[in-house]
Design a protein around this motif. Structure first.
Motif, short mmCIF file in Angstrom:
data_model
loop_
_atom_site.label_atom_id
_atom_site.label_comp_id
_atom_site.label_asym_id
_atom_site.label_seq_id
_atom_site.Cartn_x
_atom_site.Cartn_y
_atom_site.Cartn_z
N THR A 33 41.23 41.46 40.15
CA THR A 33 39.82 41.81 40.29
C THR A 33 39.66 42.43 41.66
O THR A 33 40.25 41.94 42.64
N LEU A 34 38.88 43.49 41.75
CA LEU A 34 38.72 44.18 43.02
C LEU A 34 37.25 44.41 43.30
O LEU A 34 36.54 44.97 42.46
N LEU A 35 36.80 43.96 44.46
CA LEU A 35 35.46 44.25 44.95
C LEU A 35 35.62 45.32 46.02
O LEU A 35 36.21 45.07 47.07
N GLY A 36 35.14 46.52 45.73
CA GLY A 36 35.31 47.63 46.66
C GLY A 36 34.01 48.35 46.90
O GLY A 36 32.98 48.09 46.28
N CYS A 37 34.08 49.31 47.80
CA CYS A 37 32.93 50.13 48.15
C CYS A 37 32.74 51.21 47.09
O CYS A 37 33.69 51.66 46.45
N SER A 38 31.52 51.66 46.94
CA SER A 38 31.20 52.71 45.98
C SER A 38 31.63 54.10 46.43
O SER A 38 31.52 55.05 45.66
N ASP A 39 32.13 54.23 47.64
CA ASP A 39 32.50 55.53 48.19
C ASP A 39 33.39 56.30 47.21
O ASP A 39 34.41 55.79 46.74
N SER A 40 33.01 57.52 46.92
CA SER A 40 33.71 58.33 45.93
C SER A 40 35.14 58.69 46.34
O SER A 40 35.94 59.10 45.51
N ARG A 41 35.45 58.51 47.61
CA ARG A 41 36.79 58.83 48.11
C ARG A 41 37.78 57.68 47.96
O ARG A 41 38.93 57.80 48.35
N VAL A 42 37.31 56.55 47.39
CA VAL A 42 38.17 55.37 47.29
C VAL A 42 38.19 54.86 45.84
O VAL A 42 37.68 53.78 45.54
N PRO A 43 38.77 55.61 44.92
CA PRO A 43 38.85 55.15 43.53
C PRO A 43 40.00 54.16 43.36
O PRO A 43 41.17 54.54 43.42
N PRO A 44 39.71 52.88 43.16
CA PRO A 44 40.76 51.85 43.15
C PRO A 44 41.90 52.11 42.18
O PRO A 44 43.07 51.89 42.51
N GLU A 45 41.59 52.56 40.97
CA GLU A 45 42.66 52.78 40.00
C GLU A 45 43.66 53.83 40.50
O GLU A 45 44.87 53.69 40.30
N LEU A 46 43.16 54.86 41.15
CA LEU A 46 44.06 55.88 41.70
C LEU A 46 44.77 55.37 42.95
O LEU A 46 45.97 55.59 43.13
N VAL A 47 44.03 54.68 43.82
CA VAL A 47 44.61 54.17 45.07
C VAL A 47 45.79 53.24 44.79
O VAL A 47 46.80 53.27 45.50
N PHE A 48 45.67 52.42 43.75
CA PHE A 48 46.73 51.45 43.42
C PHE A 48 47.60 51.91 42.25
O PHE A 48 48.40 51.12 41.74
N ASP A 49 47.43 53.15 41.84
CA ASP A 49 48.22 53.70 40.74
C ASP A 49 48.21 52.74 39.54
O ASP A 49 49.25 52.43 38.97
N ALA A 50 47.01 52.28 39.20
CA ALA A 50 46.84 51.34 38.10
C ALA A 50 46.29 52.08 36.88
O ALA A 50 45.52 53.02 37.01
N SER A 51 46.67 51.62 35.72
CA SER A 51 46.24 52.27 34.50
C SER A 51 45.04 51.54 33.91
O SER A 51 44.53 50.56 34.47
N PHE A 52 44.61 52.01 32.76
CA PHE A 52 43.52 51.38 32.04
C PHE A 52 43.84 49.91 31.80
O PHE A 52 44.96 49.56 31.47
N GLY A 53 42.83 49.06 31.97
CA GLY A 53 42.97 47.66 31.64
C GLY A 53 43.68 46.82 32.69
O GLY A 53 43.83 45.61 32.51
N GLU A 54 44.15 47.42 33.78
CA GLU A 54 44.91 46.66 34.77
C GLU A 54 44.05 46.08 35.89
O GLU A 54 44.40 45.04 36.45
N LEU A 55 42.93 46.73 36.21
CA LEU A 55 42.06 46.25 37.28
C LEU A 55 40.65 46.02 36.74
O LEU A 55 40.14 46.83 35.98
N PHE A 56 40.04 44.93 37.17
CA PHE A 56 38.63 44.67 36.89
C PHE A 56 37.90 45.03 38.17
O PHE A 56 38.00 44.31 39.17
N VAL A 57 37.20 46.16 38.18
CA VAL A 57 36.67 46.73 39.42
C VAL A 57 35.16 46.58 39.50
O VAL A 57 34.43 46.92 38.56
#
Length: 196
Positions: free
Chosen positions: A44-68
């Motif tokens: 589970t990831l609590l992150g900022c809404s900033d458009s420059r920080v997309p968690p799935e891309l930042v962590f190279d995670a696929s669908f279903g891997e992160l609850f953001v």
């Protein structure tokens, strides 16, 4: 870009995704069909809404891997806390990450309010109430970039401390072996620094 142009762009992007012609790696339709049956994210990831920080891309995670969960300044309000609790209790994610980033505009606004008396619109003020207390003890005479970096880290640590100190965490998450960590994303390099 107008709102209609933005909506058209999203629709075109989704059409490319569905057709398997996305600009970024996509998943097979069979994987999507399997994911439709249920989710089992590993973090589970609590992150900022900033458009420059997309968690799935930042962590190279696929669908279903992160609850953001994303909200400006990665703050912990009541509905955010409820969403995080849902992930822990029902999705049983073993890891929770609070992800801030350098150059955070919400933290910068909190600095303006806390140290310079800047006033903001009413709803932004509500958001900043979650950040300003984290800035206690920060030296406002630091050079601006250092001050912002120190405040970003203090905000991540304060949010993490609130989560770890909550009765929900102590009674439910910790006994099940869940772990929570703070991290900061560097906009210029893409590197995530995990806090000790």
């Amino acid at each position: 870009m107008t709102a209609d142009e933005a909506l058209a762009r999203l629709k075109e992007g989704n059409a490319r995704f569905i057709a398997g012609r996305a600009r970024f790696p996509t998943v097979q339709k069979e994987v999507l069909a399997d994911l439709a049956k249920g989710q089992h994210p590993f973090a589970t990831l609590l992150g900022c809404s900033d458009s420059r920080v997309p968690p799935e891309l930042v962590f190279d995670a696929s669908f279903g891997e992160l609850f953001v969960v994303r909200v400006a300044g990665n703050v912990l309000g009541p509905s955010i806390a409820g969403t995080l609790q849902y992930a822990g209790v029902y999705l049983e994610t073993p890891l929770l990450i609070v992800l801030g980033h350098d150059g955070c505009g919400a933290v910068e606004a909190a600095i303006g309010e806390r140290f310079h008396g800047v006033k903001h619109r009413s709803r932004i003020e509500i958001l900043l109430r979650e950040i300003v207390p984290a800035l206690d003890g920060i030296d406002p005479s630091l050079p601006p970039d250092e001050l912002l970096d120190a405040c970003v880290e203090a905000n991540v640590r304060a949010t993490l401390a609130r989560i770890l100190g909550s009765p929900e965490w102590e009674e439910n998450a910790a006994p099940r072996g869940m772990k929570a960590v703070g991290a900061i994303y560097a906009l210029s390099t893409g590197r995530v620094r995990f806090l000790e």
